[in-house]
Motif scaffolding. Structure first.
Motif, mmCIF file in Angstrom:
data_model
loop_
_atom_site.group_PDB
_atom_site.id
_atom_site.type_symbol
_atom_site.label_atom_id
_atom_site.label_comp_id
_atom_site.label_asym_id
_atom_site.label_seq_id
_atom_site.Cartn_x
_atom_site.Cartn_y
_atom_site.Cartn_z
ATOM 1 N N THR A 126 -14.167 -9.498 -8.702
ATOM 2 C CA THR A 126 -13.802 -8.604 -9.803
ATOM 3 C C THR A 126 -13.419 -7.230 -9.276
ATOM 4 O O THR A 126 -12.415 -6.639 -9.702
ATOM 5 N N PHE A 127 -14.217 -6.713 -8.356
ATOM 6 C CA PHE A 127 -13.935 -5.402 -7.758
ATOM 7 C C PHE A 127 -12.566 -5.407 -7.082
ATOM 8 O O PHE A 127 -11.753 -4.503 -7.283
ATOM 9 N N VAL A 128 -12.300 -6.428 -6.292
ATOM 10 C CA VAL A 128 -11.021 -6.529 -5.572
ATOM 11 C C VAL A 128 -9.853 -6.556 -6.548
ATOM 12 O O VAL A 128 -8.862 -5.841 -6.376
ATOM 13 N N LYS A 129 -9.953 -7.359 -7.595
ATOM 14 C CA LYS A 129 -8.853 -7.501 -8.547
ATOM 15 C C LYS A 129 -8.637 -6.228 -9.356
ATOM 16 O O LYS A 129 -7.492 -5.848 -9.645
ATOM 17 N N HIS A 130 -9.722 -5.544 -9.733
ATOM 18 C CA HIS A 130 -9.584 -4.305 -10.487
ATOM 19 C C HIS A 130 -8.930 -3.210 -9.649
ATOM 20 O O HIS A 130 -8.080 -2.458 -10.144
ATOM 21 N N VAL A 131 -9.341 -3.105 -8.399
ATOM 22 C CA VAL A 131 -8.731 -2.111 -7.517
ATOM 23 C C VAL A 131 -7.252 -2.420 -7.317
ATOM 24 O O VAL A 131 -6.393 -1.531 -7.364
ATOM 25 N N THR A 153 -9.969 -14.839 2.641
ATOM 26 C CA THR A 153 -11.017 -14.702 3.662
ATOM 27 C C THR A 153 -12.398 -14.922 3.063
ATOM 28 O O THR A 153 -13.243 -15.609 3.649
ATOM 29 N N LEU A 154 -12.638 -14.360 1.878
ATOM 30 C CA LEU A 154 -13.933 -14.537 1.226
ATOM 31 C C LEU A 154 -14.206 -16.007 0.950
ATOM 32 O O LEU A 154 -15.308 -16.501 1.204
ATOM 33 N N ASP A 155 -13.203 -16.708 0.427
ATOM 34 C CA ASP A 155 -13.396 -18.115 0.067
ATOM 35 C C ASP A 155 -13.554 -18.998 1.298
ATOM 36 O O ASP A 155 -14.477 -19.822 1.379
ATOM 37 N N GLU A 156 -12.650 -18.837 2.269
ATOM 38 C CA GLU A 156 -12.630 -19.748 3.413
ATOM 39 C C GLU A 156 -13.688 -19.422 4.459
ATOM 40 O O GLU A 156 -14.282 -20.330 5.057
ATOM 41 N N THR A 231 -18.459 -6.006 4.045
ATOM 42 C CA THR A 231 -17.753 -5.235 5.067
ATOM 43 C C THR A 231 -16.249 -5.459 4.986
ATOM 44 O O THR A 231 -15.462 -4.508 5.042
ATOM 45 N N VAL A 232 -15.843 -6.705 4.840
ATOM 46 C CA VAL A 232 -14.416 -7.026 4.742
ATOM 47 C C VAL A 232 -13.788 -6.334 3.534
ATOM 48 O O VAL A 232 -12.728 -5.704 3.637
ATOM 49 N N VAL A 233 -14.429 -6.429 2.382
ATOM 50 C CA VAL A 233 -13.874 -5.871 1.152
ATOM 51 C C VAL A 233 -13.757 -4.357 1.224
ATOM 52 O O VAL A 233 -12.691 -3.778 0.958
#
Length: 257
Positions: A126-131, A153-156, A231-233
């Motif tokens: 949600t954070f990624v999509k909103h940004v 990356t998060l999923d895989e 960290t990635v996000v």
């Protein structure tokens, strides 16, 4: 303020930036006005239909964006904090009159963790999509590429094994059926406790300790996975959200007044 947790440095830098921005807004509009803005916003989130439409202080576009940004960020903090608490919480013991068996407690903590990790995953996405949506005009190519790359990356890399395990747990059978140690514990409990086979008592107690230790070890592994995902996000979007001085950068299409 964040509690004593092992948060990634990029995440802490955003927290500091949010603290400074809150102080700036309070100084700019006054403390009472700031409280009313947050109250109005909170009412809208809780129930948009019944929220007061006559608040004397309406947030600007930038203030509304900052509120949403911080709330999205704080939801991630709370989800990560919950995951981090599991190693301690799972050691707690219910009252002896509760009649909860050790295996029942072990099953509960392990299966609950899968659900909490799923919540953590959704909060990050949600954070990624909103940004990405907020900054799409300022960084159209960069944000689009980063969002696709980060979500992939998060999923895989981080979530795939847990997503599969939770999916099986929800849609096929409970996760305990995929764990030979928990299956063995359940069988020993039926013999030693329900069947009162004293010869199995020592093996049962040993199995309980082994599964408890395995739970704690699994929780620490998952916490490490969660931190790496954080960290990635936050490293990916730090250059979008913060300037070189560590201050919040607003999307250019938002009005400040």
């Amino acid at each position: 303020m964040l509690r004593d947790r092992d948060y990634p440095s990029a995440m802490l830098r955003l927290q500091i930036a949010c603290n400074k921005e809150s102080e700036r807004i309070i100084h700019q509009i006054g403390h009472d006005a700031y409280k009313n803005i947050f109250l109005s916003f909170a009412e809208t989130i809780y129930n948009e239909k019944t929220a007061s439409s006559k608040s004397p202080h309406k947030p600007t576009q930038q203030q509304a964006f900052f509120q949403r940004l911080f709330l999205d960020y704080w939801e991630i903090c709370l989800a990560y904090e919950t995951l981090s608490d599991f190693p301690v919480l799972s050691r707690s013991r219910p009252h002896r009159n509760s009649k909860l068996s050790p295996s029942r407690q072990l099953f509960f903590w392990r299966e609950t963790y899968l659900n909490e990790f799923y919540i953590f995953q959704l909060r990050l996405e949600t954070f990624v999509k909103h940004v990405a949506r907020a900054y799409r005009k300022d960084y159209p190519g960069l944000v689009e590429i980063n969002v696709k790359g980060v979500l992939k990356t998060l999923d895989e890399t981080f979530f795939s094994p847990l997503i599969k395990l939770r999916g099986t747990h929800v849609h096929v059978h409970r996760s305990r059926r995929s764990d030979s140690e928990l299956n063995r514990l359940e069988l020993l409990e039926m013999l030693a406790i329900d069947g009162r086979v004293n010869a199995m008592s020592a093996s049962y107690k040993s199995a309980v300790k082994r599964c408890q230790a395995q739970n704690i070890e699994n929780f620490h592994v998952f916490i490490s996975v969660a931190k790496n995902a954080l960290t990635v996000v936050f490293r990916t979007f730090e250059g979008v959200l913060l300037d070189v001085d560590g201050k919040i950068v607003y999307p250019t299409n938002l009005k400040s007044k």
